[in-house]
Scaffold this motif. Sequence first.
Motif, mmCIF file in Angstrom:
data_model
loop_
_atom_site.group_PDB
_atom_site.id
_atom_site.type_symbol
_atom_site.label_atom_id
_atom_site.label_comp_id
_atom_site.label_asym_id
_atom_site.label_seq_id
_atom_site.Cartn_x
_atom_site.Cartn_y
_atom_site.Cartn_z
ATOM 1 N N SER A 182 14.650 -70.990 2.911
ATOM 2 C CA SER A 182 15.964 -70.579 2.973
ATOM 3 C C SER A 182 16.631 -72.049 3.411
ATOM 4 N N TRP A 183 15.826 -72.810 4.241
ATOM 5 C CA TRP A 183 16.656 -74.095 4.785
ATOM 6 C C TRP A 183 16.340 -75.434 4.330
ATOM 7 N N ARG A 184 15.041 -75.459 4.114
ATOM 8 C CA ARG A 184 14.155 -76.560 4.099
ATOM 9 C C ARG A 184 14.475 -77.452 3.004
ATOM 10 N N PRO A 240 4.796 -69.457 11.327
ATOM 11 C CA PRO A 240 6.106 -69.574 11.258
ATOM 12 C C PRO A 240 6.621 -68.480 10.465
ATOM 13 N N ARG A 241 7.766 -67.961 10.520
ATOM 14 C CA ARG A 241 8.248 -66.956 9.612
ATOM 15 C C ARG A 241 8.362 -67.423 8.139
ATOM 16 N N PRO A 242 7.770 -66.442 7.295
ATOM 17 C CA PRO A 242 7.986 -67.189 5.905
ATOM 18 C C PRO A 242 9.224 -67.448 5.090
ATOM 19 N N GLU A 243 10.117 -66.786 5.733
ATOM 20 C CA GLU A 243 11.785 -66.628 5.377
ATOM 21 C C GLU A 243 12.256 -68.145 5.515
ATOM 22 N N CYS A 244 11.711 -68.694 6.402
ATOM 23 C CA CYS A 244 12.484 -69.830 7.125
ATOM 24 C C CYS A 244 12.740 -71.197 6.016
ATOM 25 N N ALA A 245 11.372 -71.615 5.809
ATOM 26 C CA ALA A 245 11.205 -72.897 5.031
ATOM 27 C C ALA A 245 12.124 -72.736 3.890
ATOM 28 N N ASP A 277 22.845 -71.457 13.600
ATOM 29 C CA ASP A 277 23.469 -69.822 13.484
ATOM 30 C C ASP A 277 22.706 -68.722 12.963
ATOM 31 N N CYS A 278 21.443 -69.154 12.347
ATOM 32 C CA CYS A 278 20.743 -68.482 11.235
ATOM 33 C C CYS A 278 20.332 -67.257 12.125
ATOM 34 N N SER A 279 20.133 -65.968 11.621
ATOM 35 C CA SER A 279 19.458 -64.898 12.288
ATOM 36 C C SER A 279 18.985 -64.087 11.140
ATOM 37 N N LEU A 280 18.595 -64.823 9.995
ATOM 38 C CA LEU A 280 18.218 -64.035 8.935
ATOM 39 C C LEU A 280 16.858 -63.039 9.305
ATOM 40 N N CYS A 281 15.803 -63.576 9.764
ATOM 41 C CA CYS A 281 14.524 -62.821 10.266
ATOM 42 C C CYS A 281 14.548 -62.321 11.562
ATOM 43 N N ALA A 282 15.901 -62.019 12.206
ATOM 44 C CA ALA A 282 15.754 -61.409 13.542
ATOM 45 C C ALA A 282 14.942 -60.390 13.723
ATOM 46 N N PRO A 305 15.640 -63.106 20.644
ATOM 47 C CA PRO A 305 16.957 -63.272 19.736
ATOM 48 C C PRO A 305 16.676 -64.526 19.093
ATOM 49 N N PRO A 306 17.182 -64.628 17.700
ATOM 50 C CA PRO A 306 16.915 -66.129 17.234
ATOM 51 C C PRO A 306 17.295 -67.414 17.901
ATOM 52 N N ARG A 307 16.550 -68.281 17.877
ATOM 53 C CA ARG A 307 17.000 -69.628 18.854
ATOM 54 C C ARG A 307 16.324 -70.495 17.864
ATOM 55 N N PRO A 308 16.881 -70.908 16.789
ATOM 56 C CA PRO A 308 16.497 -72.026 15.760
ATOM 57 C C PRO A 308 16.496 -73.457 16.461
ATOM 58 N N ILE A 309 15.401 -74.005 16.427
ATOM 59 C CA ILE A 309 15.238 -75.334 17.132
ATOM 60 C C ILE A 309 14.599 -76.422 16.196
ATOM 61 N N GLY A 335 8.906 -73.082 10.544
ATOM 62 C CA GLY A 335 9.752 -72.073 11.062
ATOM 63 C C GLY A 335 10.632 -72.400 12.276
ATOM 64 N N PHE A 336 11.916 -72.064 12.238
ATOM 65 C CA PHE A 336 12.771 -72.770 13.312
ATOM 66 C C PHE A 336 12.767 -72.045 14.724
ATOM 67 N N CYS A 337 12.311 -70.829 14.689
ATOM 68 C CA CYS A 337 12.272 -69.892 15.963
ATOM 69 C C CYS A 337 11.102 -69.545 16.307
ATOM 70 N N PHE A 338 10.626 -69.703 17.513
ATOM 71 C CA PHE A 338 9.591 -69.108 18.121
ATOM 72 C C PHE A 338 9.048 -67.773 17.410
ATOM 73 N N HIS A 351 12.316 -59.513 12.893
ATOM 74 C CA HIS A 351 10.815 -59.773 13.097
ATOM 75 C C HIS A 351 10.471 -60.803 14.110
ATOM 76 N N LEU A 352 11.508 -61.196 14.696
ATOM 77 C CA LEU A 352 11.106 -62.060 15.990
ATOM 78 C C LEU A 352 10.951 -61.179 17.352
ATOM 79 N N PRO A 353 10.310 -61.963 18.249
ATOM 80 C CA PRO A 353 9.785 -61.209 19.574
ATOM 81 C C PRO A 353 11.280 -61.330 20.623
HETATM 82 S S1 SF4 Z 1 13.179 -68.477 11.922
HETATM 83 FE FE1 SF4 Z 1 14.424 -69.441 10.397
HETATM 84 S S2 SF4 Z 1 14.919 -67.665 8.941
HETATM 85 FE FE2 SF4 Z 1 14.458 -66.813 10.849
HETATM 86 S S3 SF4 Z 1 16.001 -66.654 12.282
HETATM 87 FE FE3 SF4 Z 1 15.213 -68.517 12.681
HETATM 88 S S4 SF4 Z 1 16.338 -70.136 11.716
HETATM 89 FE FE4 SF4 Z 1 16.542 -68.000 10.634
#
Ligand code: SF4
Length: 194
Positions: A106-108, A99-104, A12-17, A23-27, A85-88, A19-21
């Motif tokens: 935040s979640w890892r 990978p987006r630098p916020e991801c690891a 459900d994360c959209s923290l760095c939406a 909509p977030p789709r964490p995989i 990073g969980f999103c493309f 910056h993504l090309p």
């Molecule tokens: S890349 Fe990581 S921090 Fe960014 S929206 Fe996806 S899950 Fe969230």
Amino acid sequence: MPPHNLADTVRDCSLCAAHLPQPPRPILQWHPAARILIAGQAPGQKAHDAAKPFADASGDRLRQWLGLTTEQFYNPKLIAILPMGFCFPGRGKSGDLPPRPECAPSWRPALLHGLKHLKLTLVIGQYAKDWHLPDAQDSLTDTVAGWQQYWPDIIPLPHPSPRNNIWLTRNPWFARQLLPALQQRVQQVLAGAD
Ligand code: SF4
């Protein structure tokens, strides 16, 4: 929160939406029972489209390297798949962006903490190396070449992307020495003989 819900929370994360090309789709693939962790980079466009990790040529090669069937590979109670990073992250001039630098951060930590049965971590590529082998100051090639010093808990690997074919040709020891040992170790862990 119950630990098995952690992966759903991440999804459900959209923290760095911003910056993504897309909509977030964490995989990710995660279950507290997993025994092997695949620590990769970030999903590519095909994995994003399929909403499935390594649903591409890199995944075909990785499954071959590990000696795993598709069914084994996608069993979260055996294999956790946590890229850095969980999103493309989108494409740059020479391949996918980092990978987006916020991801690891935040979640890892929470996800890794929840893997109580982990026996083997496969560290794939530079970004995962920087996180999981922070003291390895040498190049990725030198780190992979020195794989025996991390044995048997961690095995560093190059990225299985077809873009790395030249690397594989230049480093024939990888297929000759590391891959047979890797396959043996994976089978040992999955058999519970670790
Ligand atoms: S890349 Fe990581 S921090 Fe960014 S929206 Fe996806 S899950 Fe969230």
